[in-house]
Design a protein around this motif. Sequence first.
Motif, PDB file in Angstrom:
ATOM      1  N   LEU A  38       6.796 -41.962  66.155  1.00 34.60           N
ATOM      2  CA  LEU A  38       5.454 -42.505  66.363  1.00 34.60           C
ATOM      3  C   LEU A  38       5.261 -43.825  65.619  1.00 34.60           C
ATOM      4  N   VAL A  39       5.694 -43.883  64.376  1.00 33.34           N
ATOM      5  CA  VAL A  39       5.562 -45.110  63.589  1.00 33.34           C
ATOM      6  C   VAL A  39       6.341 -46.246  64.255  1.00 33.34           C
ATOM      7  N   LEU A  40       7.550 -45.963  64.702  1.00 35.23           N
ATOM      8  CA  LEU A  40       8.350 -46.990  65.373  1.00 35.23           C
ATOM      9  C   LEU A  40       7.683 -47.446  66.672  1.00 35.23           C
ATOM     10  N   ALA A  41       7.141 -46.504  67.424  1.00 35.15           N
ATOM     11  CA  ALA A  41       6.457 -46.858  68.679  1.00 35.15           C
ATOM     12  C   ALA A  41       5.225 -47.710  68.401  1.00 35.15           C
ATOM     13  N   ALA A  42       4.433 -47.329  67.415  1.00 32.21           N
ATOM     14  CA  ALA A  42       3.227 -48.094  67.090  1.00 32.21           C
ATOM     15  C   ALA A  42       3.575 -49.486  66.587  1.00 32.21           C
ATOM     16  N   ARG A  43       4.640 -49.584  65.833  1.00 33.07           N
ATOM     17  CA  ARG A  43       5.052 -50.886  65.288  1.00 33.07           C
ATOM     18  C   ARG A  43       5.462 -51.853  66.406  1.00 33.07           C
ATOM     19  N   ASN A  44       5.853 -51.324  67.546  1.00 32.64           N
ATOM     20  CA  ASN A  44       6.245 -52.162  68.680  1.00 32.64           C
ATOM     21  C   ASN A  44       5.071 -52.535  69.581  1.00 32.64           C
ATOM     22  N   THR A  45       3.855 -52.293  69.122  1.00 34.65           N
ATOM     23  CA  THR A  45       2.643 -52.662  69.862  1.00 34.65           C
ATOM     24  C   THR A  45       1.835 -53.636  69.024  1.00 34.65           C
ATOM     25  N   SER A  46       0.715 -54.044  69.548  1.00 36.23           N
ATOM     26  CA  SER A  46      -0.172 -54.927  68.771  1.00 36.23           C
ATOM     27  C   SER A  46      -0.828 -54.203  67.603  1.00 36.23           C
ATOM     28  N   LEU A  47      -0.640 -52.889  67.495  1.00 35.46           N
ATOM     29  CA  LEU A  47      -1.135 -52.152  66.321  1.00 35.46           C
ATOM     30  C   LEU A  47      -0.438 -52.634  65.050  1.00 35.46           C
ATOM     31  N   SER A  48       0.690 -53.305  65.206  1.00 37.08           N
ATOM     32  CA  SER A  48       1.445 -53.792  64.045  1.00 37.08           C
ATOM     33  C   SER A  48       0.695 -54.885  63.279  1.00 37.08           C
ATOM     34  N   ARG A  49      -0.410 -55.362  63.817  1.00 36.37           N
ATOM     35  CA  ARG A  49      -1.218 -56.349  63.082  1.00 36.37           C
ATOM     36  C   ARG A  49      -2.169 -55.675  62.082  1.00 36.37           C
ATOM     37  N   TYR A  50      -2.148 -54.339  62.075  1.00 41.17           N
ATOM     38  CA  TYR A  50      -2.967 -53.563  61.141  1.00 41.17           C
ATOM     39  C   TYR A  50      -2.067 -52.871  60.120  1.00 41.17           C
ATOM     40  N   TYR A  51      -2.664 -52.479  59.012  1.00 39.43           N
ATOM     41  CA  TYR A  51      -1.945 -51.741  57.976  1.00 39.43           C
ATOM     42  C   TYR A  51      -1.896 -50.265  58.374  1.00 39.43           C
ATOM     43  N   PRO A  52      -0.704 -49.678  58.418  1.00 41.47           N
ATOM     44  CA  PRO A  52      -0.577 -48.265  58.783  1.00 41.47           C
ATOM     45  C   PRO A  52      -0.678 -47.370  57.546  1.00 41.47           C
ATOM     46  N   PHE A  53      -1.194 -46.174  57.748  1.00 46.91           N
ATOM     47  CA  PHE A  53      -1.169 -45.170  56.693  1.00 46.91           C
ATOM     48  C   PHE A  53      -1.268 -43.797  57.344  1.00 46.91           C
ATOM     49  N   THR A  54      -0.923 -42.771  56.597  1.00 47.95           N
ATOM     50  CA  THR A  54      -1.056 -41.415  57.114  1.00 47.95           C
ATOM     51  C   THR A  54      -2.130 -40.680  56.325  1.00 47.95           C
ATOM     52  N   SER A  55      -2.789 -39.780  57.034  1.00 42.14           N
ATOM     53  CA  SER A  55      -3.841 -38.974  56.443  1.00 42.14           C
ATOM     54  C   SER A  55      -3.909 -37.658  57.201  1.00 42.14           C
ATOM     55  N   HIS A  56      -3.641 -36.557  56.527  1.00 43.60           N
ATOM     56  CA  HIS A  56      -3.735 -35.232  57.142  1.00 43.60           C
ATOM     57  C   HIS A  56      -2.949 -35.150  58.445  1.00 43.60           C
ATOM     58  N   ALA A  57      -1.654 -35.478  58.400  1.00 43.12           N
ATOM     59  CA  ALA A  57      -0.751 -35.431  59.555  1.00 43.12           C
ATOM     60  C   ALA A  57      -1.280 -36.282  60.707  1.00 43.12           C
ATOM     61  N   ARG A  58      -1.816 -37.435  60.344  1.00 45.92           N
ATOM     62  CA  ARG A  58      -2.367 -38.362  61.336  1.00 45.92           C
ATOM     63  C   ARG A  58      -1.966 -39.784  60.959  1.00 45.92           C
ATOM     64  N   LEU A  59      -1.497 -40.562  61.929  1.00 51.69           N
ATOM     65  CA  LEU A  59      -1.215 -41.970  61.720  1.00 51.69           C
ATOM     66  C   LEU A  59      -2.520 -42.728  61.924  1.00 51.69           C
ATOM     67  N   ARG A  60      -2.877 -43.516  60.927  1.00 54.88           N
ATOM     68  CA  ARG A  60      -4.135 -44.274  60.958  1.00 54.88           C
ATOM     69  C   ARG A  60      -3.824 -45.744  60.734  1.00 54.88           C
ATOM     70  N   PHE A  61      -4.830 -46.582  60.925  1.00 57.82           N
ATOM     71  CA  PHE A  61      -4.674 -48.029  60.805  1.00 57.82           C
ATOM     72  C   PHE A  61      -5.881 -48.610  60.098  1.00 57.82           C
ATOM     73  N   SER A  62      -5.641 -49.692  59.345  1.00 54.67           N
ATOM     74  CA  SER A  62      -6.696 -50.335  58.573  1.00 54.67           C
ATOM     75  C   SER A  62      -6.540 -51.846  58.656  1.00 54.67           C
ATOM     76  N   THR A  63      -7.638 -52.544  58.430  1.00 58.83           N
ATOM     77  CA  THR A  63      -7.607 -54.009  58.416  1.00 58.83           C
ATOM     78  C   THR A  63      -7.113 -54.557  57.083  1.00 58.83           C
ATOM     79  N   GLY A  64      -6.954 -53.703  56.093  1.00 55.55           N
ATOM     80  CA  GLY A  64      -6.475 -54.137  54.779  1.00 55.55           C
ATOM     81  C   GLY A  64      -5.554 -53.111  54.165  1.00 55.55           C
ATOM     82  N   PRO A  65      -4.836 -53.494  53.109  1.00 49.24           N
ATOM     83  CA  PRO A  65      -3.816 -52.612  52.542  1.00 49.24           C
ATOM     84  C   PRO A  65      -4.347 -51.442  51.717  1.00 49.24           C
ATOM     85  N   GLU A  66      -5.587 -51.485  51.303  1.00 49.59           N
ATOM     86  CA  GLU A  66      -6.128 -50.415  50.453  1.00 49.59           C
ATOM     87  C   GLU A  66      -7.563 -50.107  50.866  1.00 49.59           C
TER      88      GLU A  66
END
Length: 123
Positions: A38-66
């Motif tokens: 999933l992480v590799l697939a998301a990284r190959n999309t425009s989602l890669s312009r966001y910061y990735p993180f995991t939370s409760h067995a869920r891949l999430r995205f943020s506009t900043g690193p923290e």
Amino acid sequence: MSDSLSEAWDFLTQAAAEQDDGCRIPGRSWVPPILEDLVLAARNTSLSRYYPFTSHARLRFSTGPESWIGNGDDLAVGIALVPEGRYLVCTQASHDAPVFVRLETADADEAAAMAEHLVNAGS
């Protein structure tokens, strides 16, 4: 970890691979070993312009690193892992709002593409 977006994706890719290795041990976790795909697939999309993180067995995205300390905002779109080895692409307006499942699939690329579509459409 650095604030670099590329480094954040590198870090999460490695962490996902390690988590998947642990999840392959019978009885160790209910989480299926499908996060790295999933992480590799998301990284190959425009989602890669966001910061990735995991939370409760869920891949999430943020506009900043923290985002948890106010350095960025969490996006309303996330991709959950479910025990059957499937992905649930979900939207949630805020942390206390209901979660809406937009897609259930066993395909990481399809899940990432749907999440990308929802983000680009403003979910």
